[in-house]
Design a protein around this motif. Structure first.
Motif, PDB file in Angstrom:
ATOM      1  N   VAL A 501       0.870  -1.175   0.000  1.00  0.00           N
ATOM      2  CA  VAL A 501       0.000   0.000   0.000  1.00  0.00           C
ATOM      3  C   VAL A 501       0.906   1.224   0.000  1.00  0.00           C
ATOM      4  CG1 VAL A 501      -1.720   1.331   1.267  1.00  0.00           C
ATOM      5  CG2 VAL A 501      -1.858  -1.159   1.268  1.00  0.00           C
ATOM      6  N   ASP A 502       0.833   2.044  -1.053  1.00  0.00           N
ATOM      7  CA  ASP A 502       1.690   3.233  -1.080  1.00  0.00           C
ATOM      8  C   ASP A 502       0.939   4.427  -0.470  1.00  0.00           C
ATOM      9  OD1 ASP A 502      -0.040   4.181  -3.029  1.00  0.00           O
ATOM     10  OD2 ASP A 502       1.455   4.289  -4.624  1.00  0.00           O
ATOM     11  N   THR A 503       1.590   5.565  -0.426  1.00  0.00           N
ATOM     12  CA  THR A 503       1.011   6.723   0.265  1.00  0.00           C
ATOM     13  C   THR A 503      -0.237   7.231  -0.439  1.00  0.00           C
ATOM     14  OG1 THR A 503       2.532   8.177  -0.950  1.00  0.00           O
ATOM     15  CG2 THR A 503       3.224   7.430   1.243  1.00  0.00           C
ATOM     16  N   ALA A 506      -2.968   4.986   0.541  1.00  0.00           N
ATOM     17  CA  ALA A 506      -3.315   5.209   1.950  1.00  0.00           C
ATOM     18  C   ALA A 506      -4.268   6.398   2.093  1.00  0.00           C
ATOM     19  CB  ALA A 506      -2.047   5.436   2.766  1.00  0.00           C
ATOM     20  N   ASP A 507      -3.979   7.457   1.344  1.00  0.00           N
ATOM     21  CA  ASP A 507      -4.877   8.623   1.375  1.00  0.00           C
ATOM     22  C   ASP A 507      -6.267   8.259   0.860  1.00  0.00           C
ATOM     23  OD1 ASP A 507      -2.839  10.146   2.391  1.00  0.00           O
ATOM     24  OD2 ASP A 507      -2.271  11.035   0.456  1.00  0.00           O
ATOM     25  N   LEU A 509      -7.650   5.298   0.999  1.00  0.00           N
ATOM     26  CA  LEU A 509      -8.296   4.463   2.012  1.00  0.00           C
ATOM     27  C   LEU A 509      -8.888   5.309   3.140  1.00  0.00           C
ATOM     28  CD1 LEU A 509      -5.833   1.441   2.361  1.00  0.00           C
ATOM     29  CD2 LEU A 509      -8.137   1.419   1.393  1.00  0.00           C
ATOM     30  N   GLU A 510      -8.130   6.350   3.527  1.00  0.00           N
ATOM     31  CA  GLU A 510      -8.613   7.211   4.603  1.00  0.00           C
ATOM     32  C   GLU A 510      -9.883   7.944   4.168  1.00  0.00           C
ATOM     33  OE1 GLU A 510      -6.817  10.401   7.822  1.00  0.00           O
ATOM     34  OE2 GLU A 510      -5.723  10.000   5.969  1.00  0.00           O
ATOM     35  N   LYS A 535       3.126  -0.735   7.380  1.00  0.00           N
ATOM     36  CA  LYS A 535       3.068   0.483   6.557  1.00  0.00           C
ATOM     37  C   LYS A 535       1.813   1.286   6.876  1.00  0.00           C
ATOM     38  CE  LYS A 535       5.776  -1.148   2.598  1.00  0.00           C
ATOM     39  NZ  LYS A 535       5.771  -1.490   1.168  1.00  0.00           N
ATOM     40  N   ILE A 536       0.696   0.593   7.010  1.00  0.00           N
ATOM     41  CA  ILE A 536      -0.564   1.269   7.323  1.00  0.00           C
ATOM     42  C   ILE A 536      -0.464   1.997   8.667  1.00  0.00           C
ATOM     43  CG2 ILE A 536      -2.930   0.782   8.070  1.00  0.00           C
ATOM     44  CD1 ILE A 536      -3.215  -1.078   5.745  1.00  0.00           C
ATOM     45  N   TYR A 539       1.625   5.064   8.201  1.00  0.00           N
ATOM     46  CA  TYR A 539       0.883   6.129   7.516  1.00  0.00           C
ATOM     47  C   TYR A 539      -0.143   6.791   8.442  1.00  0.00           C
ATOM     48  CZ  TYR A 539       2.614   3.874   3.222  1.00  0.00           C
ATOM     49  OH  TYR A 539       3.408   3.327   2.240  1.00  0.00           O
ATOM     50  N   LEU A 541      -3.012   5.322   9.413  1.00  0.00           N
ATOM     51  CA  LEU A 541      -4.386   4.926   9.081  1.00  0.00           C
ATOM     52  C   LEU A 541      -5.112   4.304  10.269  1.00  0.00           C
ATOM     53  CD1 LEU A 541      -4.240   3.426   5.482  1.00  0.00           C
ATOM     54  CD2 LEU A 541      -5.426   5.463   6.243  1.00  0.00           C
TER      55      LEU A 541
END
Length: 584
Positions: A501-503, A506-507, A509-510, A535-536, A539, A541
């Motif tokens: 999961v990249d940044t 992640a955005d 997903l949020e 990673k999550i 970030y 999350l």
């Protein structure tokens, strides 16, 4: 010291073979070397001319690469040398740099520098352990590339096979020039007879008597026909007497303006050579029980190219056909190649006129039959039946070679392979899962339409990493599932296939979690891999997504959902009948 011997054998794999050599192998290696030479000489000369170079350079190249690989090569059986797949690439790189009318000395110098560049590239790749570079060309695109290459070689050899020459460049122009030459009556009947008979003879012998050296038999018969029918007087071009002896170590002299074009060609040649070498090494290692050492193979190929480049040679690769001949003849180690190199040197020193009466159309026949072996029409048909997308990739690579040229064609092949990888990551398979009575776990409802579901729960599986290119598609699909009627309470992501999961993702997903919360739908995850989970957390999350919405398994998440809601498994709704169709 023992450690010194071990490190020396690692740098020079030939020492490993030498220290473990068995006396009973000697006779087999010598016999195999003699048999191999009967193929090395005519093919070496033919592939040199395919590359636009004097025939003698093919023999120089064969000698040096065989000796270098015997010292640095990790495989006991692979045979290196001039290759039909590299010939057109060498010609496409070198010939445009030569003035009209041709200068064989300058062509040899350019080809030698090309070999040095290919050697340097592959050496550096081997030292840096970049063996994975050979994987940049997928099999479907390689099949298409080789099919295009085979057609290019075939069309390019037709004028020579018919006893005349053209100045055309490119498949379409060469085909047009060949047809024009036939229309103008330039074909030489005797040349057509020699070339056509040579092709038929090689193909028949290879099919009916595979253990007979078909190329050697054809070459000897062609030489005999020259003496018997005085073919030279009937307009058939002959190879002529080869220069006596072996060239000294030579540092080729070229112009600075040649470096750029040569380097571009060297990159493509190195890539094809590496892919070919790793493929052949893997195939023969499986058959002989040896281990594939990809990085050592690259060092060996690099060294062989450098050695060839310093003695008026040109770029080389492994040869599946010559390796198969050596294997069938009983070869046990690289001494087979050393014997072959020694016999070629003896021929150049003692019998340089041995092939002076060899007709040029006979060499063209050798190249044409080699080009036919490059084509894989059955593989193309198999792709059509197995996977249409990869079939069209293969056709695109074929057209890239046929219409744009050999060097642009390899760029097209690499680009298509990379785009295909990106396409699969961009649009990975995703589906909804359900419970199938009698089967453990949860399964794709497309494969099992009878799968049961829990009211209020959607189990969604996304088969790929989440990154900038597909994050929006993932969000849209989950949103679509959340908007179903009746709306779900949970959208459970079966995340075991999600490898990253990249940044950007992640955005997404949020924002997705916030949007679903507003609708009263919870975004839940199960089976996240530990590296992805870390990673999550990094970030942030887990601050926005409820930490209780992460479960170790799908089963645990389903059990938690049932405990909270009391939902029971329900069979899927029956399909709505098509009333219109019924009335018709």
């Amino acid at each position: 010291m023992p450690g010194d011997g071990k490190s020396a054998s690692k740098v020079l794999p030939g020492l490993r073979t030498l220290t473990g050599y068995r006396r009973e192998w000697l006779a087999k290696d010598v016999v195999a070397g003699v048999v191999l030479t009967t193929l090395l000489v005519p093919q070496g000369m033919a592939y040199a001319e395919l590359a636009g170079l004097p025939a003698i350079t093919g023999l120089y190249t064969s000698v040096l690469c065989l000796l270098a690989y015997a010292v640095f090569g990790p495989s006991r059986i692979l045979v290196l040398g001039p290759d039909s797949s590299l010939g057109p690439m060498i010609a496409a790189t070198v010939l445009p740099l030569i003035a009209a009318g041709g200068d064989s000395g300058r062509a040899v110098a350019l080809a030698s520098v090309l070999a040095l560049m290919v050697g340097a590239i592959t050496l550096l790749a081997g030292v840096a352990r970049l063996g994975f570079i050979a994987d940049l060309i997928s099999k479907p695109t390689m099949i298409g590339y080789m099919n295009g290459l085979a057609l290019t070689i075939l069309i390019g050899q037709l004028p020579k096979l018919f006893g005349f020459g053209t100045d055309a460049d490119g498949l379409v122009d060469e085909a047009r020039a060949f047809v024009q030459g036939l229309a103008d009556g330039e074909a030489v009947p005797a040349a057509v007879a020699v070339g056509g008979t040579g092709i038929v003879l090689i193909l028949l012998l290879q099919r009916l008597l595979p253990k007979v050296p078909a190329v050697l038999v054809m070459v000897l018969l062609a030489i005999a026909a020259t003496s018997l029918f005085d073919l030279g007087r009937h307009g058939v071009g002959l190879v002529g007497e080869l220069p006596r002896g072996f060239p000294p170590l030579t540092v080729p002299d070229i112009r600075w303006s040649d470096v750029g074009p040569l380097f571009v060609g060297a990159l493509g040649i190195a890539l094809v050579s590496l892919a070919d070498t790793i493929s052949n090494a893997s195939a023969f290692a499986t058959r002989t029980g040896q281990e594939v050492r990809g990085n050592e193979e690259m060092v060996a190929i690099g060294t062989a190219n450098v050695a060839a480049g310093l003695f008026q040679g040109f770029p080389v690769s492994t040869s599946g056909s010559r390796t198969a001949v050596a294997e069938r003849a009983g070869a046990r180690t690289q001494l087979t190649g050393v014997v072959g190199a020694g016999l070629i040197v003896l021929m150049l020193v003692l019998l340089p006129g041995l092939f002076r009466n060899l007709p040029q159309p006979a060499l063209a026949a050798v190249v044409v039959t080699a080009s036919l072996s490059l084509a894989d029409l059955s593989g193309t048909v198999r792709l059509w039946h197995q996977r249409k997308a990869e079939f069209f990739l293969s056709i695109a690579a074929f057209l890239g070679v046929a219409l744009l040229g050999v060097l642009p064609g390899i760029a097209v092949a690499v680009g298509l392979s990379i785009l295909n990888v990106f396409r699969r990551a961009w649009w990975p398979y995703n589906t909804v899962l359900g419970r199938v009575p009698g089967l453990a776990g949860f399964h794709d409802v497309r494969s099992y339409p009878q799968a049961e579901h829990l009211p209020g729960l959607v189990i969604h599986r996304f088969d790929g990493p989440l990154f900038f290119a597909n994050a929006k598609a993932f969000r849209n699909e989950v949103t679509r599932l959340a908007l179903a009627e009746p709306p779900p309470v949970w959208v459970l992501i079966a995340a075991e296939p999600v490898t990253d999961v990249d940044t950007t993702a992640a955005d997404e997903l949020e924002e997705l979690d916030e949007a679903l919360d507003e609708r009263g739908v919870s975004l839940v995850f199960a089976e996240l891999k530990d590296p992805v989970r870390r990673k999550i957390e990094r970030y942030g999350l887990t601050r926005s997504i409820d930490p209780e919405h992460f479960f170790p398994t799908v089963e645990a998440a389903v059990a938690a959902f049932r405990e909270r809601t009391g939902a029971r498994w329900t069979a899927p709704d029956p399909p709505v009948p098509d009333v219109t169709a019924t009335e018709r």
